[in-house]
Design a protein around this motif. Sequence first.
Motif, PDB file in Angstrom:
ATOM      1  N   GLY A 276       9.413   4.287   4.633  1.00 33.39           N
ATOM      2  CA  GLY A 276       9.428   3.344   5.741  1.00 33.39           C
ATOM      3  C   GLY A 276       8.546   2.140   5.500  1.00 33.39           C
ATOM      4  O   GLY A 276       8.231   1.787   4.363  1.00 33.39           O
ATOM      5  N   ILE A 277       8.134   1.497   6.587  1.00 30.60           N
ATOM      6  CA  ILE A 277       7.261   0.324   6.514  1.00 30.60           C
ATOM      7  C   ILE A 277       5.836   0.794   6.235  1.00 30.60           C
ATOM      8  O   ILE A 277       5.293   1.640   6.960  1.00 30.60           O
ATOM      9  CB  ILE A 277       7.292  -0.468   7.831  1.00 30.60           C
ATOM     10  CG1 ILE A 277       8.732  -0.896   8.164  1.00 30.60           C
ATOM     11  CG2 ILE A 277       6.382  -1.676   7.761  1.00 30.60           C
ATOM     12  CD1 ILE A 277       9.344  -1.827   7.155  1.00 30.60           C
ATOM     13  N   ARG A 278       5.239   0.233   5.203  1.00 29.03           N
ATOM     14  CA  ARG A 278       3.882   0.618   4.836  1.00 29.03           C
ATOM     15  C   ARG A 278       3.089  -0.609   4.389  1.00 29.03           C
ATOM     16  O   ARG A 278       3.659  -1.637   4.018  1.00 29.03           O
ATOM     17  CB  ARG A 278       3.890   1.646   3.694  1.00 29.03           C
ATOM     18  CG  ARG A 278       4.527   2.979   4.044  1.00 29.03           C
ATOM     19  CD  ARG A 278       3.703   3.747   5.058  1.00 29.03           C
ATOM     20  NE  ARG A 278       4.237   5.067   5.317  1.00 29.03           N
ATOM     21  CZ  ARG A 278       5.116   5.368   6.261  1.00 29.03           C
ATOM     22  NH1 ARG A 278       5.580   4.386   7.048  1.00 29.03           N
ATOM     23  NH2 ARG A 278       5.533   6.610   6.445  1.00 29.03           N
ATOM     24  N   GLY A 279       1.754  -0.474   4.432  1.00 31.13           N
ATOM     25  CA  GLY A 279       0.885  -1.511   3.904  1.00 31.13           C
ATOM     26  C   GLY A 279       0.933  -1.512   2.389  1.00 31.13           C
ATOM     27  O   GLY A 279       1.508  -0.615   1.761  1.00 31.13           O
ATOM     28  N   LEU A 280       0.324  -2.514   1.788  1.00 33.46           N
ATOM     29  CA  LEU A 280       0.365  -2.639   0.329  1.00 33.46           C
ATOM     30  C   LEU A 280      -0.649  -1.701  -0.331  1.00 33.46           C
ATOM     31  O   LEU A 280      -1.780  -1.562   0.156  1.00 33.46           O
ATOM     32  CB  LEU A 280       0.053  -4.076  -0.097  1.00 33.46           C
ATOM     33  CG  LEU A 280       1.243  -5.043  -0.172  1.00 33.46           C
ATOM     34  CD1 LEU A 280       1.873  -5.216   1.181  1.00 33.46           C
ATOM     35  CD2 LEU A 280       0.799  -6.375  -0.749  1.00 33.46           C
ATOM     36  N   PRO A 281      -0.271  -1.051  -1.453  1.00 29.90           N
ATOM     37  CA  PRO A 281      -1.228  -0.282  -2.247  1.00 29.90           C
ATOM     38  C   PRO A 281      -2.296  -1.213  -2.814  1.00 29.90           C
ATOM     39  O   PRO A 281      -2.098  -2.433  -2.888  1.00 29.90           O
ATOM     40  CB  PRO A 281      -0.366   0.321  -3.370  1.00 29.90           C
ATOM     41  CG  PRO A 281       1.027   0.246  -2.863  1.00 29.90           C
ATOM     42  CD  PRO A 281       1.085  -0.965  -1.986  1.00 29.90           C
ATOM     43  N   PRO A 282      -3.460  -0.668  -3.229  1.00 33.76           N
ATOM     44  CA  PRO A 282      -4.554  -1.509  -3.723  1.00 33.76           C
ATOM     45  C   PRO A 282      -4.157  -2.473  -4.832  1.00 33.76           C
ATOM     46  O   PRO A 282      -4.571  -3.633  -4.837  1.00 33.76           O
ATOM     47  CB  PRO A 282      -5.582  -0.485  -4.211  1.00 33.76           C
ATOM     48  CG  PRO A 282      -5.310   0.734  -3.389  1.00 33.76           C
ATOM     49  CD  PRO A 282      -3.833   0.743  -3.177  1.00 33.76           C
TER      50      PRO A 282
END
Length: 434
Positions: free
Chosen positions: A413-419
Motif C-alpha cells: 500500500g501507501i508507505r513512506g520512503l525507506p532511508p
Amino acid sequence: MLLSVEQSAMASSEQRDPNDQNYNNADTIKIGSNAGIDNLAEELGCSASQSAEYMHEINDALNSVGLPPVTAETATVGRTGGTTKKNDENVKRPNNIPATAASLLRNCNSSSSARQIVSFSQPLDVLLGGGFALSELTEIAGLPGSGKTQLAMQLCVDARLPGKYGGVEGCAVVIDAEGNWAGAGVDRLWSLAGALVDHVKGSALRKMEAKKAKEMANGGGMNTDTTTPEELVPSWFTPESILDGIHIFRVHDESEQTCTLYNLPQFLQEQEEKGKPVKIVVIDSLAFHYRVASSINSNNKGNFLSTTTSLTRMAAFLQELASEFDLAVLALNHLTNKIDKDSTVAGGMKLVPALGESWAHSVTSRLMVDFYHRHVPNGASHGSVMGEVRTCSLIKSPHKPNGTALFMITDKGIRGLPPQYVQQAEKTKRARLD
C-alpha cells in the motif's frame, strides 16, 4: 367516469371562491392534486395540461430513485404577488446562534479520540496534521497513474482501523464513476486489507514484547502473561470484515452519480443505526461524468452554466454531508490544460485541476499528486531509484501551511520512503540548490 386533466382542472377552478383569502395569498400550491394544477400553470405561465405533464415527469424521476412524489404537503411555491403580514409571520425563522471558538474547540476535542484517517505514509500524515481530517471536503488531483485511486483505496481500508490503534473504526462509501474499483480494484483492496491486519498484529506483538522486557528490567521476574498478539486485536478485524465495510456504488452517467450522492444521507443514517458509521466517502472521480457531458454539449453555453451551478450546489451538499455525519469526503479530480499567462512562450499551457474556479473555492483542502521525476526536473529518471516515488503537495488548506511530502506505492500500500530513498531525495534537493 374519468375526467381529463384539463376538465378536472377547470372543475376545481370553478369550485374556488375568488374572495377566499387562502386562494389569493396562499404560499402553498397543491401540486399533488388536480385542484392546484391551474394554480401551478399560472405560476409557470403554461396550460393546465402542460403543468400536469411536468408534475408527472418530476414524480416519475423521483420514483425512479426511490424518493416520494411531490404532494400538497411536501411542495410549496412562493407567489409573485408578495407576502402579507400574516404569511410573513408564518415564515420559520432560523435559530442561528453563534458559537465561540473555544466551545467549538472543546467539542472537537471531545467528540472523538481520532480526528484523522491515517495514510500509513508518515511524511504525508505529518503534512496534513495527522492524516485526512473528518468533517471536511478534500480534493486530490493528479495525472493518470499518479496514485489518486491507490491513495483513496488505502484510506478506505485504513478507515476500518480499530480505535485503540489510532483509527476511526468506521466504514467507507465509494462512488465509482470510472470503474477503477471493480475487478482488479477489489483484488488490490484485498491485498491492502491483508497488509493492514498484518501490520496491526505485528504492532501488538512489539508492544507485548516491550511490556515484558520492561517488567523484567524492573525486577518483575519471569512474565507469566500468556496473551497472544491475536487476542490483543479485535476478533472482527480481518481482511474479510474490512472489505465488508467498504460499500461501492457504480455509477454510469452524471444523472446516476448525482442521484446516488443526494440519496447518501439515508444510507449513512441507516449505517449509524446499525452501529457501523461511515467515516469516509470517496468519489472517483467527480469530474469524469461532468467532462463527458460537457464534451457532448460543447457548443451549448447554457449547459456550461448549468454544470457550474450543479457543481457549486454539489460542493455545498458534500460539505454539509461531511459536517453532519462527521466523515471525510474525498473527491478525486482530473487535470486539464490552461493558458499560462506568465509563460515566456507564446501559447504556453499549464496543468491545473479540472472543474473550474467555483469548485476550487468550494473544497476545504486541495492536494496535488505527481510523479517525483516530473516534480523534480533532472532529479530522477523513470527507471532510477526515485522513479517510483510520488509527491503530494498541499496547495490549499485553511489550517495547515502549504508543503510537499514524498510517498511510495508498494505491494502493501501507501508507505513512506525507506532511508536510502530519503537520502537520495536529499542529494537531489542539494544538487538543485547548488
